[in-house]
Each structure stands twice: as structure tokens, then as C-alpha cells.
Scaffold this active site. Structure first.
Site, PDB file in Angstrom:
ATOM      1  N   LYS A  58     -16.102  45.410  -1.770  1.00  0.00           N
ATOM      2  CA  LYS A  58     -16.076  44.703  -3.194  1.00  0.00           C
ATOM      3  C   LYS A  58     -15.201  43.032  -2.808  1.00  0.00           C
ATOM      4  CE  LYS A  58     -18.645  47.650  -5.925  1.00  0.00           C
ATOM      5  NZ  LYS A  58     -19.739  47.247  -6.104  1.00  0.00           N
ATOM      6  N   ASP A  97     -34.829  52.694  -9.129  1.00  0.00           N
ATOM      7  CA  ASP A  97     -33.707  53.607  -8.610  1.00  0.00           C
ATOM      8  C   ASP A  97     -33.927  54.506  -6.892  1.00  0.00           C
ATOM      9  OD1 ASP A  97     -30.865  55.548  -7.402  1.00  0.00           O
ATOM     10  OD2 ASP A  97     -30.341  54.804  -9.867  1.00  0.00           O
ATOM     11  N   GLY A 138     -27.384  55.867 -12.466  1.00  0.00           N
ATOM     12  CA  GLY A 138     -26.083  56.341 -12.210  1.00  0.00           C
ATOM     13  C   GLY A 138     -25.292  56.313 -13.391  1.00  0.00           C
ATOM     14  N   GLN A 139     -24.312  56.343 -13.569  1.00  0.00           N
ATOM     15  CA  GLN A 139     -23.451  56.379 -14.081  1.00  0.00           C
ATOM     16  C   GLN A 139     -23.420  55.071 -14.936  1.00  0.00           C
ATOM     17  OE1 GLN A 139     -19.359  56.714 -13.656  1.00  0.00           O
ATOM     18  NE2 GLN A 139     -18.604  56.972 -15.411  1.00  0.00           N
ATOM     19  N   TYR A 180     -14.612  50.532   0.511  1.00  0.00           N
ATOM     20  CA  TYR A 180     -15.292  50.175  -0.362  1.00  0.00           C
ATOM     21  C   TYR A 180     -15.044  48.767  -1.113  1.00  0.00           C
ATOM     22  CZ  TYR A 180     -15.860  51.021  -6.172  1.00  0.00           C
ATOM     23  OH  TYR A 180     -17.115  50.432  -7.154  1.00  0.00           O
TER      24      TYR A 180
HETATM   25  P1  NAD Z   1     -23.295  55.768  -9.426  1.00  0.00           P
HETATM   26  O1  NAD Z   1     -22.956  56.063  -8.221  1.00  0.00           O
HETATM   27  O2  NAD Z   1     -23.309  56.654 -10.519  1.00  0.00           O
HETATM   28  O3  NAD Z   1     -25.190  54.454  -9.989  1.00  0.00           O
HETATM   29  C1  NAD Z   1     -25.795  53.987  -8.558  1.00  0.00           C
HETATM   30  C2  NAD Z   1     -26.651  54.415  -8.552  1.00  0.00           C
HETATM   31  O4  NAD Z   1     -27.364  53.737  -7.014  1.00  0.00           O
HETATM   32  C3  NAD Z   1     -27.056  55.952  -8.416  1.00  0.00           C
HETATM   33  O5  NAD Z   1     -28.210  56.054  -9.225  1.00  0.00           O
HETATM   34  C4  NAD Z   1     -28.229  56.200  -6.617  1.00  0.00           C
HETATM   35  O6  NAD Z   1     -29.034  56.422  -6.678  1.00  0.00           O
HETATM   36  C5  NAD Z   1     -28.066  54.997  -6.689  1.00  0.00           C
HETATM   37  N1  NAD Z   1     -29.027  53.525  -5.530  1.00  0.00           N
HETATM   38  C6  NAD Z   1     -27.871  54.266  -4.412  1.00  0.00           C
HETATM   39  N2  NAD Z   1     -28.128  54.046  -2.878  1.00  0.00           N
HETATM   40  C7  NAD Z   1     -29.529  53.261  -3.349  1.00  0.00           C
HETATM   41  C8  NAD Z   1     -30.644  52.471  -2.821  1.00  0.00           C
HETATM   42  N3  NAD Z   1     -30.272  52.405  -0.929  1.00  0.00           N
HETATM   43  N4  NAD Z   1     -31.737  51.666  -3.504  1.00  0.00           N
HETATM   44  C9  NAD Z   1     -31.555  51.663  -4.900  1.00  0.00           C
HETATM   45  N5  NAD Z   1     -30.809  52.615  -6.168  1.00  0.00           N
HETATM   46  C10 NAD Z   1     -29.527  53.190  -4.569  1.00  0.00           C
HETATM   47  O7  NAD Z   1     -22.362  54.017  -9.524  1.00  0.00           O
HETATM   48  P2  NAD Z   1     -21.948  53.627 -10.538  1.00  0.00           P
HETATM   49  O8  NAD Z   1     -20.832  54.495 -10.677  1.00  0.00           O
HETATM   50  O9  NAD Z   1     -23.037  53.919 -12.006  1.00  0.00           O
HETATM   51  O10 NAD Z   1     -21.683  52.078  -9.420  1.00  0.00           O
HETATM   52  C11 NAD Z   1     -22.331  51.114 -10.534  1.00  0.00           C
HETATM   53  C12 NAD Z   1     -21.417  49.870  -9.441  1.00  0.00           C
HETATM   54  O11 NAD Z   1     -20.489  50.082 -10.644  1.00  0.00           O
HETATM   55  C13 NAD Z   1     -21.638  50.363  -8.436  1.00  0.00           C
HETATM   56  O12 NAD Z   1     -20.992  49.002  -7.789  1.00  0.00           O
HETATM   57  C14 NAD Z   1     -19.952  50.504  -8.455  1.00  0.00           C
HETATM   58  O13 NAD Z   1     -19.234  50.731  -6.532  1.00  0.00           O
HETATM   59  C15 NAD Z   1     -19.563  49.554 -10.202  1.00  0.00           C
HETATM   60  N6  NAD Z   1     -18.269  50.315  -9.999  1.00  0.00           N
HETATM   61  C16 NAD Z   1     -18.521  51.181 -11.256  1.00  0.00           C
HETATM   62  C17 NAD Z   1     -17.026  52.175 -11.319  1.00  0.00           C
HETATM   63  C18 NAD Z   1     -16.591  53.869 -12.218  1.00  0.00           C
HETATM   64  O14 NAD Z   1     -15.732  53.723 -12.822  1.00  0.00           O
HETATM   65  N7  NAD Z   1     -18.232  54.496 -12.419  1.00  0.00           N
HETATM   66  C19 NAD Z   1     -15.340  51.451 -11.219  1.00  0.00           C
HETATM   67  C20 NAD Z   1     -15.620  49.931 -10.578  1.00  0.00           C
HETATM   68  C21 NAD Z   1     -17.309  49.631 -10.126  1.00  0.00           C
HETATM   69  N1  SER Z   2     -14.609  54.269 -10.368  1.00  0.00           N
HETATM   70  C1  SER Z   2     -13.910  53.462  -9.774  1.00  0.00           C
HETATM   71  C2  SER Z   2     -13.796  54.569  -8.314  1.00  0.00           C
HETATM   72  O1  SER Z   2     -12.921  54.920  -8.196  1.00  0.00           O
HETATM   73  C3  SER Z   2     -13.466  52.252  -9.050  1.00  0.00           C
HETATM   74  O2  SER Z   2     -14.527  51.752  -8.965  1.00  0.00           O
HETATM   75  O3  SER Z   2     -14.249  53.967  -7.225  1.00  0.00           O
END
Ligand code: NAD
Ligand code: SER
Length: 321
Positions: free
Chosen positions: A148, A36, A13-14, A144
Site C-alpha cells: 500500500k 472480477d 468483494g466486500q 500488505y
Molecule cells: P475483497 O477481498 O473483499 O475483494 C477484492 C476482490 O478482488 C475480490 O472479489 C476478488 O475476487 C477480486 N480479485 C482478486 N484478484 C483479482 C484479479 N487478479 N483480478 C480481478 N479481481 C480480482 O477486498 P475488499 O475488502 O473489498 O478491499 C478492496 C480494496 O480496499 C483493497 O485494495 C483493500 O486493500 C482495500 N481496503 C479494504 C479494507 C477493508 O476493511 N475491507 C480496508 C482498507 C483497505
Molecule cells: N481491513 C484491512 C485489513 O485488516 C485494513 O486494510 O487488512
């Protein structure tokens, strides 16, 4: 003492791609197992071990933790805010059960540490809008945010009840160019960068004056690793730490990008994500993280904009654009 062996769940993921890359630099390629549900991200291929894994399958996860002799888990698999509103039951299920599976296995296998990210989405319309403090009214209105908030207290519970070392950050919107965003409300900022470079034209799904807390990915990765490496006695928050660096609106980001790409145009067509954004604070007070373990950001808006535009592949459109 056993050597650190890390499992990153959601590594494609990101955040996962860049976190895995950084962890491999520190702990050694072979000691960071990427996993993943979807296929291995091309940037990780050939750089270290990868296992296909569904965090909802507790038995399979448990087997991998034992087989790979894992000592730390970084759990990143989740459904983010905008996608979560389209399927609330799915978001609740993955975000909660995935975390509980990891916490149970970490307790049963006596793992050293667990990392799990929370979000600014824990805050809701009744939280302070500006400089939102660590401890305040928390009444989230998205599924969401609810997941959290509940997750933070499960982490706290496993810490106090079982003595587990679980650490967490409330990330703001994260901006990056390596791996596409996963369906969040703050994704507009990433889309804007992609479209500025690809089409020189962007229709934003938030209103021009919508301020949100944001952070550049290198700062977020560094914060994550600094938190995880901080001595346990420095950690006073066992739910999740507020963390901040930037706060800007779509208009401000547009004006900053326009300094580098003068013929870039923007229009605004707010959709359902406007309500989500309006429910969140505009800026965050992260003084507890700064005092406890020395958090300090490196990127401001201008530096981040230059770096994004320099590194974004030309002519490519945003994954969710
Ligand atoms: P993302 O969606 O880019 O990546 C999540 C990854 O999890 C994906 O590659 C997906 O394939 C994988 N996934 C989904 N279901 C799955 C499963 N059942 N088993 C295994 N893998 C699985 O998300 P992200 O942006 O990388 O976020 C990662 C974490 O950080 C999350 O908890 C998100 O809530 C948190 N977060 C992200 C942001 C942001 O701006 N990116 C901000 C706040 C919090
Ligand atoms: N970047 C995230 C969202 O917009 C914040 O947790 O969902």
C-alpha cells in the site's frame, strides 16, 4: 464531454458490491461495468454489465477498457493484511502489478480518473499510536502495508509525471453485512456481529483491548464517491488521504452488541493477527480530508451496531469465521 463510463475491478468483494450498487444509482446501471476474477456477486446479478476479468492480464484489461469505452477505473482487487502474511509474494505481485497495469492503461487511454484504496496498514509500529497524522513516520511491517505504501507513491508518481487524476483513501477496517470480508485483520469485528446473531458465542482472534480505526461501509462508500466527485483543486494529497470515523476495541464492540443481544458471550484466543493489529495506529487524524473536501462521518458505534444487527441475515455465519 464524453459520458462517464466506470469500470469497477474487484466488484464481487466486500467494498466492490456496495460501491458498484451506489455508482449505478448515480451514473446509471449501464454506465458502471462490474468486473472480477470470481463470479458475479448475487447482489449485482441483473443490475448492470459484468465482465470476468483478471487485473494481472494487462492485455485483456486494456481490451475491455477500449471496448467498453471506459473513462474511470475503481481498482479494488487486492490481497488484504492477514491473507497477505500467508503468501507475501502473491500479495506483493497482485497488489503492485495490478495497480501498475491500471495506471499504465489509464495513462495510455487518457482516462479521466482512477480510484485506488490504500489502508491504515501503511502505518507501522514507529508511527504515532493515537491520532496518527496524514504525514508522519511510515514504516509498515506487513507485506500488505508495504504494497500500500509503495502503491501510494506510484499514484503520486503518475499524477506528477503524467498529470493523471488518481485519488485514494487510507481506509480503516470496514464493517458491512452485504458481502463477506476478504481476509483482513479488522475482520474480527464483522465476525463478531455474525456470530452474535448466529451462535451467540464468539472466539475473537485479537485481545480484548486492541483498539483499531474502523468505519461503517455506508460512510466509506460515501467518502469514496465524495472524494472522486470533489473538484480537482480541492485535492492536495496525491498519495492517499487519512480518513476516520470510529476507534474501538473488541471488548467495546462486544459490550455494545450485548446491549442488543444480552446472552451473547465472547472469549479471546489471539493468533498471528494480533501482531499485525499491534503494528497499526489505534486512531487516525483525518483533518486534511475534512478541510480539503469536507469529509464528515455519519455513523457512531451505537448507530452502526443497531444497523448491522438489523440488516445481518439471521442464522448465517461469517464467511471467514
Ligand atoms: P475483497 O477481498 O473483499 O475483494 C477484492 C476482490 O478482488 C475480490 O472479489 C476478488 O475476487 C477480486 N480479485 C482478486 N484478484 C483479482 C484479479 N487478479 N483480478 C480481478 N479481481 C480480482 O477486498 P475488499 O475488502 O473489498 O478491499 C478492496 C480494496 O480496499 C483493497 O485494495 C483493500 O486493500 C482495500 N481496503 C479494504 C479494507 C477493508 O476493511 N475491507 C480496508 C482498507 C483497505
Ligand atoms: N481491513 C484491512 C485489513 O485488516 C485494513 O486494510 O487488512
Amino acid at each position: 464531454m464524453a459520458k462517464d463510463k466506470i469500470l469497477v475491478i474487484g466488484a464481487s468483494g466486500q467494498i466492490g458490491v456496495e460501491l458498484t450498487q451506489e455508482l449505478r444509482k448515480i451514473y446509471g446501471d449501464a454506465n458502471v461495468v462490474a468486473s472480477d476474477l470470481r463470479e458475479e456477486n448475487s447482489l449485482l446479478k441483473g443490475t448492470g454489465p459484468y465482465v470476468s476479468l483478471d487485473v494481472m492480464n494487462k492485455e485483456m484489461l486494456h481490451v475491455q477498457v477500449i471496448r467498453q469505452r471506459i473513462t474511470q477505473i475503481y481498482l479494488l482487487a487486492a490481497i488484504l493484511s492477514a491473507t497477505g502474511e500467508k503468501n507475501p509474494a502473491l500479495a506483493w505481485n497482485l497488489n503492485m502489478q495490478g495497480l501498475l497495469n491500471v495506471l499504465d492503461i489509464a495513462r495510455d487511454e487518457n482516462l479521466d480518473k482512477v480510484y485506488w484504496p490504500s489502508s491504515i496498514a501503511v502505518f507501522g509500529p514507529t508511527s504515532p499510536k493515537r491520532a496518527c497524522p496524514q504525514q508522519t513516520i511510515i514504516e509498515p511491517t506487513t507485506v500488505y502495508g508495504i504494497s500500500k505504501f509503495a502503491g501510494e507513491f506510484w499514484c503520486n508518481y503518475y499524477c506528477w509525471r503524467y498529470g493523471m487524476d488518481v485519488r485514494s483513501l487510507r481506509y480503516p477496517g470496514l464493517i458491512s453485512y452485504k458481502s463477506g470480508p476478504g481476509g483482513g485483520t479488522t475482520d474480527y469485528a464483522i465476525e463478531m456481529f455474525y456470530e452474535a446473531k448466529a451462535e451467540k458465542d464468539y472466539t475473537c482472534f485479537l485481545k480484548e483491548g486492541t483498539y483499531l480505526p474502523m468505519m461503517y461501509m455506508p460512510d466509506a462508500i460515501r467518502a469514496t464517491i465524495e472524494l472522486m466527485e470533489a473538484p480537482a483543486e480541492k485535492i492536495s494529497v496525491h498519495t492517499s488521504y487519512n480518513i476516520a470515523s470510529l476507534s474501538f476495541s473488541p471488548k467495546e464492540l462486544y459490550e455494545q452488541i450485548k446491549k442488543e443481544i444480552p446472552d451473547f458471550n465472547i472469549s479471546y484466543q489471539p493468533d498471528y493477527r494480533q501482531n499485525i493489529a499491534d503494528s497499526w495506529p489505534q486512531s487516525i487524524d483525518d483533518s486534511v480530508a475534512r478541510n480539503d473536501w469536507g469529509w464528515q462521518e455519519q455513523y457512531g458505534l451505537a448507530a452502526m451496531t443497531k444497523d448491522m444487527l438489523l440488516n445481518l441475515p439471521a442464522g448465517q455465519q461469517s464467511a471467514n469465521g
